[in-house]
Design a protein around this motif. Structure first.
Motif, short mmCIF file in Angstrom:
data_model
loop_
_atom_site.label_atom_id
_atom_site.label_comp_id
_atom_site.label_asym_id
_atom_site.label_seq_id
_atom_site.Cartn_x
_atom_site.Cartn_y
_atom_site.Cartn_z
N HIS A 66 0.81 -1.23 0.00
CA HIS A 66 0.00 0.00 0.00
C HIS A 66 0.84 1.28 0.00
O HIS A 66 0.30 2.38 0.13
CB HIS A 66 -0.98 -0.01 1.18
N HIS A 67 2.14 1.14 -0.11
CA HIS A 67 2.96 2.33 -0.33
C HIS A 67 2.49 3.01 -1.62
O HIS A 67 2.10 2.34 -2.57
CB HIS A 67 4.44 1.96 -0.45
N SER A 68 2.53 4.31 -1.65
CA SER A 68 2.00 5.02 -2.81
C SER A 68 2.64 6.39 -2.90
O SER A 68 3.57 6.71 -2.14
CB SER A 68 0.47 5.13 -2.67
N VAL A 69 2.18 7.19 -3.82
CA VAL A 69 2.63 8.58 -3.90
C VAL A 69 1.41 9.49 -4.02
O VAL A 69 0.38 9.09 -4.57
CB VAL A 69 3.58 8.85 -5.10
N ASN A 70 1.52 10.68 -3.45
CA ASN A 70 0.52 11.71 -3.71
C ASN A 70 0.96 12.50 -4.93
O ASN A 70 2.14 12.85 -5.06
CB ASN A 70 0.36 12.63 -2.49
N TYR A 71 0.04 12.73 -5.82
CA TYR A 71 0.41 13.35 -7.10
C TYR A 71 -0.81 13.98 -7.75
O TYR A 71 -1.96 13.72 -7.36
CB TYR A 71 1.01 12.30 -8.05
N ARG A 72 -0.52 14.82 -8.72
CA ARG A 72 -1.55 15.34 -9.62
C ARG A 72 -1.03 15.11 -11.04
O ARG A 72 0.10 15.50 -11.34
CB ARG A 72 -1.76 16.84 -9.41
N SER A 73 -1.81 14.47 -11.87
CA SER A 73 -1.35 14.24 -13.24
C SER A 73 -2.45 14.48 -14.25
O SER A 73 -3.63 14.27 -13.97
CB SER A 73 -0.80 12.82 -13.40
N ALA A 74 -2.04 14.96 -15.40
CA ALA A 74 -2.96 15.16 -16.53
C ALA A 74 -2.33 14.49 -17.74
O ALA A 74 -1.17 14.72 -18.06
CB ALA A 74 -3.17 16.65 -16.80
N MET A 75 -3.10 13.63 -18.38
CA MET A 75 -2.64 12.94 -19.58
C MET A 75 -3.57 13.33 -20.74
O MET A 75 -4.75 13.02 -20.71
CB MET A 75 -2.69 11.43 -19.35
N ILE A 76 -3.00 14.04 -21.70
CA ILE A 76 -3.81 14.59 -22.79
C ILE A 76 -3.55 13.80 -24.08
O ILE A 76 -2.40 13.57 -24.45
CB ILE A 76 -3.45 16.08 -23.02
N HIS A 77 -4.63 13.40 -24.73
CA HIS A 77 -4.51 12.70 -26.01
C HIS A 77 -5.00 13.61 -27.12
O HIS A 77 -6.01 14.30 -26.98
CB HIS A 77 -5.39 11.45 -26.01
N GLY A 78 -4.30 13.60 -28.23
CA GLY A 78 -4.77 14.40 -29.35
C GLY A 78 -3.83 14.32 -30.53
O GLY A 78 -2.83 13.61 -30.49
N ARG A 79 -4.17 15.04 -31.57
CA ARG A 79 -3.28 15.14 -32.72
C ARG A 79 -2.62 16.51 -32.69
O ARG A 79 -3.27 17.51 -32.45
CB ARG A 79 -4.07 14.96 -34.03
N ALA A 80 -1.32 16.53 -32.92
CA ALA A 80 -0.59 17.79 -32.90
C ALA A 80 -0.85 18.54 -34.20
O ALA A 80 -0.85 17.97 -35.27
CB ALA A 80 0.90 17.52 -32.72
N ARG A 81 -1.09 19.84 -34.06
CA ARG A 81 -1.31 20.70 -35.22
C ARG A 81 -0.15 21.67 -35.31
O ARG A 81 0.20 22.33 -34.34
CB ARG A 81 -2.64 21.44 -35.01
N ASP A 82 0.45 21.74 -36.49
CA ASP A 82 1.55 22.68 -36.73
C ASP A 82 0.96 24.09 -36.78
O ASP A 82 0.06 24.35 -37.58
CB ASP A 82 2.21 22.32 -38.07
N VAL A 83 1.43 24.98 -35.94
CA VAL A 83 0.88 26.33 -35.90
C VAL A 83 1.62 27.17 -36.95
O VAL A 83 2.80 27.50 -36.78
CB VAL A 83 1.02 26.96 -34.50
N VAL A 84 0.91 27.51 -38.04
CA VAL A 84 1.55 28.25 -39.13
C VAL A 84 1.07 29.70 -39.20
O VAL A 84 1.78 30.58 -39.70
CB VAL A 84 1.31 27.56 -40.50
#
Lengths: 220, 220
Positions: A99-117
Motif C-alpha cells: 500500500h505504499h503510494s505517492v501523492n500526485y496530480r497528473s494530466a494525460m492529454i490525447h490528441g493530434r498535434a497541429r503545426d501552428v503556421v
C-alpha cells in the motif's frame, strides 16, 4: 461549452478510480502549475517521450522547439501525441509495502498535434509558453525576430480528451496491518521552491535582479 | 563491459549536442536521483505516457504496477517502450526570449519491456523499486504476501540504449544582446526538498517517526 472533460475509452480511469477527476478546472490547474510536460509520440514506429516546455491558452496546449528537431517535425505532421504533466506531491508510507503510494496530480492529454503556421497564433503561442516558463520575460527580454521565429516550430494540441488523476491524503492500509501497529504510516511531502537567482557571469554588476525573477512564486 | 552508452540512430543527440553525455555513470546518476519516470508505449496504436515509480539494479530498470492495469499488460507483451526520467534544475533567463532555456538532466531509455516472471527476480525488483521510492521501508514495513505479489506486475527494461542530456550554467546569448545590456540574464534554480513528515491520522500518537523518514535526503 461543457466544463466536464470528455470521457473516452482511453481516458476512463480504471485503476484507483477514486482518484479520477472530470472537471476541466482540475485539468487547467494541473497544467498551469507545471513547468515541463512529457510529450509522447511515435518516431520510426517507436515510442519516444520528450521533456519540453509548454503553455496553455484556453483549451489549447502549445509546445515549441527547433524546426531542426526530428521529433517536432514528426509531431507536426498531425500524428497522435500524448502529453503528460505530473506533479509529485509526496511519498505515502503505509504499514505494508503493497500500500505504499505517492501523492500526485497528473494530466494525460490525447490528441493530434497541429503545426501552428498562422503568424498571429504562433506569436500568441510563444507568449503563453514564455509566460509559463518565465513569466515577465516576454516584457523584459528581447522578443523574437523573423529569423528566430522561422527557426521555431510551435505545435498545438486541443485539450479535448484528457485523463486527470489526483491522489491526496494518507495511506489506505489493510485493517490487520493497522491493528498490528508495527510500522509507521504517513506522508513525507515533497516541496519545490526557487533558489536564489544566479546572475550571468557576463552581466554588469550594476544590473539588479528584476522583480519578475526575485518575486517569482512556485507554482505561479 | 564498456562504460559507454551504445550509440544508435535514435540516441544520437542532434540538437544541442554539447549537452549529450555518453558515460553510463551519468545515466545511472540521473536514474538514481529520481523518484518517478514517464513510461511511453503504444496502446491501441496510440502513444501513452504514464508517470510511474521505478528502480534500478545494475543495468536493468524495473517498473511495477497492478496486473489489472491495461497499459502494464500491453507493455508486458514485449512491446517497445521509452522511459524518460527528467530533473528540472532551473530556468535560464537570457537577454532574448529565443535563448531562454532550462537547466536539466534527462535520460531517455529505449527498449522492449520484459515481464518479470521469475519469483526471485521479481522479489529483488520490488526491493529496488521500494528502495528508490521509500528507502528503509523494505526493512520497516510489512513485505508483500503471495496474494499481493500475484496482483503486482513487474517489467524490466535493459539500460542498453539511452540518450542522456545535461544542461548546466548560464544563458548563451548573442553578442549583440549582451552588448545592448538591456535585460537581466542568469539562472533561477529550482530546489526540491522533503517537508515535515505527516503521520497518518490513525497512527497511535506514541509512534515516533522512524529515522528512514526523518533523515531522508533529497536526492538520496
Amino acid at each position: 461549452m461543457t466544463r466536464q472533460l470528455s470521457t473516452t475509452d482511453r481516458t476512463t480511469v480504471r485503476r484507483g478510480s477514486a482518484k479520477a477527476r472530470t472537471e476541466r478546472s482540475d485539468l487547467h490547474a494541473i497544467l498551469d502549475a507545471g513547468l515541463i510536460c512529457h510529450l509522447g509520440l511515435l518516431v520510426d514506429d517507436s515510442p519516444r517521450v520528450l521533456p519540453t516546455g509548454y503553455g496553455r491558452s484556453g483549451d489549447t496546449l502549445y509546445v515549441h522547439g527547433s524546426t531542426g528537431a526530428r521529433s517536432l517535425r514528426e509531431a507536426a505532421g498531425g500524428v497522435e501525441v500524448c502529453v503528460t504533466v505530473t506533479h509529485l506531491d509526496g511519498i505515502v508510507y503505509a504499514r505494508s509495502l503493497f500500500h505504499h503510494s505517492v501523492n500526485y496530480r497528473s494530466a494525460m492529454i490525447h490528441g493530434r498535434a497541429r503545426d501552428v503556421v498562422d503568424a498571429d497564433e504562433k506569436w500568441r503561442a510563444l507568449r503563453v509558453i514564455t509566460d509559463q516558463l518565465a513569466p515577465g520575460s516576454w516584457e523584459h527580454a528581447r522578443q523574437p525576430n523573423k529569423r528566430e521565429l522561422a527557426a521555431t516550430a510551435v505545435l498545438a494540441v486541443d485539450l479535448a480528451e484528457a485523463a486527470v488523476k489526483i491522489r491526496t491524503g494518507g495511506p489506505s492500509d489493510d485493517v490487520e496491518d493497522v491493528e498490528a501497529d508495527k510500522a509507521w504510516a504517513g506522508v513525507l511531502p515533497l516541496r519545490t521552491q526557487w533558489g536564489a537567482p544566479e546572475p550571468s557571469a557576463d552581466l554588469p554588476p550594476k544590473f539588479e535582479v528584476p522583480p519578475h525573477v526575485t518575486e517569482r512564486e512556485y507554482p505561479a
